[in-house]
Design a protein around this motif. Structure first.
Motif, short mmCIF file in Angstrom:
data_model
loop_
_atom_site.label_atom_id
_atom_site.label_comp_id
_atom_site.label_asym_id
_atom_site.label_seq_id
_atom_site.Cartn_x
_atom_site.Cartn_y
_atom_site.Cartn_z
N HIS A 186 0.83 -1.21 0.00
CA HIS A 186 0.00 0.00 0.00
C HIS A 186 0.86 1.26 0.00
CE1 HIS A 186 -3.37 2.62 0.69
NE2 HIS A 186 -2.81 3.09 1.81
N HIS A 187 1.94 1.25 0.76
CA HIS A 187 2.83 2.42 0.84
C HIS A 187 3.98 2.38 -0.16
CE1 HIS A 187 0.72 2.76 4.69
NE2 HIS A 187 0.98 4.06 4.57
N ARG A 188 3.99 1.35 -1.00
CA ARG A 188 5.01 1.17 -2.04
C ARG A 188 6.43 1.32 -1.46
NH1 ARG A 188 2.38 1.78 -7.33
NH2 ARG A 188 0.27 2.51 -6.91
N THR A 189 6.66 0.59 -0.37
CA THR A 189 7.98 0.58 0.26
C THR A 189 8.42 -0.87 0.46
OG1 THR A 189 7.04 0.60 2.49
CG2 THR A 189 7.57 2.73 1.51
N ALA A 190 9.64 -1.00 0.90
CA ALA A 190 10.18 -2.32 1.20
C ALA A 190 10.93 -2.25 2.53
CB ALA A 190 11.12 -2.78 0.09
N ASP A 191 10.98 -3.38 3.21
CA ASP A 191 11.74 -3.42 4.45
C ASP A 191 13.24 -3.35 4.14
OD1 ASP A 191 9.74 -3.60 6.39
OD2 ASP A 191 9.52 -5.75 6.09
N GLU A 192 13.97 -2.70 5.04
CA GLU A 192 15.41 -2.69 4.90
C GLU A 192 15.96 -4.06 5.30
OE1 GLU A 192 17.49 0.67 6.66
OE2 GLU A 192 15.56 1.64 6.92
#
Length: 167
Positions: free
Chosen positions: A35-41
């Motif tokens: 949904h937030h168009r991110t990825a975990d580090e």
């Protein structure tokens, strides 16, 4: 035959993959990331960043304490029993039964009102309380009860570790 027996856990993984549903927490996290168009580090790098470094140190110390306590109650136990003229197998079996039951019980306790820290504290304190039964009794039944209880609490506290570490 031992080599081929080693295939059984791999087959179990296939069954787990096909039949066991994903954790709702993991699914929710994946939905949030999409949904937030991110990825975990990368976790190994992330745990040493400023906002998590104290948590990393605290958790490392807790796991070191778990390991210290586990090895202090198991490493020399067979030698202790042999030198006391006692058979080792019955006590070690009872200890391991306690450890299996305790891992489940402590894990369940950590999911309740006490939480992870409370369950760890209860298990650690209970372990200290049952040490006299585990080491100093002359009665074989009391010594067996001590092995069961120290397995339940001393080794069982590892039932808390997976969720504690992942959180």
């Amino acid at each position: 035959s031992m080599f081929w027996l080693g295939i059984l856990p791999a087959l179990l993984v296939l069954w787990i993959r096909a039949r066991v549903p994903e954790s709702p927490v993991w699914l929710e996290r994946q939905k949030h990331l999409r949904h937030h168009r991110t990825a975990d580090e990368v976790s190994l790098v992330r745990i040493f960043k400023g906002d998590l470094v104290l948590t990393t140190v605290q958790t490392s110390l807790l796991m070191a304490a778990f390991m210290f306590s586990y090895y202090s109650i198991t490493y020399w136990y067979a030698t202790f029993l042999r030198e006391a003229g006692r058979p080792t197998l019955p006590y070690i079996v009872v200890f391991n039964i306690g450890a299996i039951v305790g891992a489940f019980a402590c894990g369940q306790m950590s999911e309740g009102r006490l939480g992870r820290r409370g369950a760890s504290t209860v298990a650690a304190l209970a372990s200290v309380v049952v040490v006299p039964l585990y080491l100093f009794s002359e009665n074989p039944l009391v010594l067996g009860l001590g092995a069961l209880l120290i397995g339940t609490f001393g080794a069982g506290m590892w039932g808390i570790a997976p969720t504690y570490l992942s959180e």
